[in-house]
Scaffold this active site. Sequence first.
Site, PDB file in Angstrom:
ATOM      1  N   LYS A  41       0.841  -1.209   0.000  1.00 32.41           N
ATOM      2  CA  LYS A  41       0.000   0.000   0.000  1.00 32.41           C
ATOM      3  C   LYS A  41       0.868   1.248   0.000  1.00 32.41           C
ATOM      4  CE  LYS A  41      -0.632   0.112   5.029  1.00 32.41           C
ATOM      5  NZ  LYS A  41       0.079   1.392   5.252  1.00 32.41           N
ATOM      6  N   LYS A  69       0.911  -0.827   9.814  1.00 30.72           N
ATOM      7  CA  LYS A  69       2.074  -0.158   9.225  1.00 30.72           C
ATOM      8  C   LYS A  69       1.814   1.342   9.071  1.00 30.72           C
ATOM      9  CE  LYS A  69       3.661  -4.302   8.741  1.00 30.72           C
ATOM     10  NZ  LYS A  69       4.451  -4.875   9.850  1.00 30.72           N
ATOM     11  N   ASP A  70       2.880   2.088   8.828  1.00 28.89           N
ATOM     12  CA  ASP A  70       2.786   3.536   8.687  1.00 28.89           C
ATOM     13  C   ASP A  70       1.861   3.912   7.528  1.00 28.89           C
ATOM     14  OD1 ASP A  70       5.680   2.784   9.692  1.00 28.89           O
ATOM     15  OD2 ASP A  70       5.271   4.808  10.428  1.00 28.89           O
ATOM     16  N   LYS A  71       1.163   5.022   7.689  1.00 31.57           N
ATOM     17  CA  LYS A  71       0.248   5.489   6.645  1.00 31.57           C
ATOM     18  C   LYS A  71       1.002   6.211   5.533  1.00 31.57           C
ATOM     19  CE  LYS A  71      -3.709   8.548   5.737  1.00 31.57           C
ATOM     20  NZ  LYS A  71      -3.006   9.418   4.764  1.00 31.57           N
ATOM     21  N   GLN A 106       3.265   7.869  16.546  1.00 31.76           N
ATOM     22  CA  GLN A 106       2.194   7.314  15.711  1.00 31.76           C
ATOM     23  C   GLN A 106       1.187   6.530  16.542  1.00 31.76           C
ATOM     24  OE1 GLN A 106       5.569   6.857  15.357  1.00 31.76           O
ATOM     25  NE2 GLN A 106       6.006   6.145  13.312  1.00 31.76           N
TER      26      GLN A 106
END
Length: 455
Positions: free
Chosen positions: A70, A99-101, A187
């Site tokens: 993604k 996971k990180d955006k 985060q």
Amino acid sequence: MRVPQIERDLGIEILATRTPGFGGSIKQTPEDFIVQEILVDGSKAEIQPKQHVSVPLQGKGRYLICLLVKRNMDTLLTVRKIAKQLGISERRVQIAGIKDKNAVTAQHVSIENIKLAKLERLRGEGFQVHPLRYSPNMVFPHMSFGNIFIITIRDIDSSYMSLQTRVSKIAHELHVLKGVPNFFGHQRFGTIRPITHLVGRAIAKNNMKEAALLYLAKQSSHEHPQSREVRQQLRETLDFKDALRTFPRRLLYERLMLSHLAKNPKDYTGAFKRLPQRLSRLFLQAYQSYLFNKMLSQRVTQKISLTEPQVGDYVIRTDRYGLPTRSHLKATHGNLKDLRKAVKENKLCLAIPLIGFRQTTSDGHQGEIEQIILEEERIAPTDFRVSINPKMGAGGGLRAALTPIIDLETKKATNDNLNVGKKSLTISFTLHRGCYATVVLREFLKPDNLIESGF
């Protein structure tokens, strides 16, 4: 060395290294922050798979294991979109971790009882799903070893020589420390609007109205002006029907709660039940993370070792991969010498509690630190059992106080092609599951303003 207030508000009160940072910015483009998941069996989720998987797929079982890639997409929203397009429950789509955006990420995902032909019709802007194999087991968190991070730091205002000197010195300090304090990165609390721990605190104190209004109406100076405006209006009017009309579509989770409150304006508990279970559980977990950060900060501030257990400390056993397990011991005068030896041999690691209804504080000096923080917060371990919504409760556990930085490498700095006159530097490393790349990066950049620096 001064720590930004936004970090202090999240319980991160110290830096582990003394060498001045070199500044700069991360995540100027999603491709600047690449995350590739590794499983304990050695499988690596790659952004660009090296070869196509043959059909028919190998393996047997009701779970189709896939590669999810993604770009600039929220993990939970992506899972939601996949389930919706396939016409199945979100519970049938499982991942090992969030996971990180604002990144390009690759991870494993399992989809239960799905035909390959149906998956091939799956299309989504910002994400791709590639089938890998069948398995009798779904993907779950403890399948993950960790993540490889490949990060480009941009907008560095420094000479090549000064930059290289600082990078080398900071890397050496972290090597001597045998890792980095295992803080929960920001985060965990919300990138632009770090409020999840505040919502969690209100839930722990059984104030669901305050929790809901914090989530819906607390503003952040860093979010979109339209979002600030509608949150302020809701705070002033408590008109949930009007808020449902004015809140922008991108605030999906807020709108889920508002759709309930518009019909049931006093049922704040019911509003939280409208959220995906994965998200609703994050609030108390974020509050646990905040308490952990404060407890770890105080241990470092008081110069208590992170690699040498003291009487009263928890230690946890590590598995054959070096990962912390759930098996733990408490240091006493009788076993202290043996525990310290086992820590040096990487068979054990020092741990600090994630306070919950099943997890109490340490003893000894560390226990005193923890008790003081809990008293200041006016909170007790039993408060993490949410009687009005048990699914939101948090049992707690233990978390390693220090995490190793594996295969830390830096490439030679170059001219930054996005920022004239500035330098860029690519750094890569691997961290155990549940550990945050930004906690490592803050030691190198030492930013004054986390938001402006891309954190």
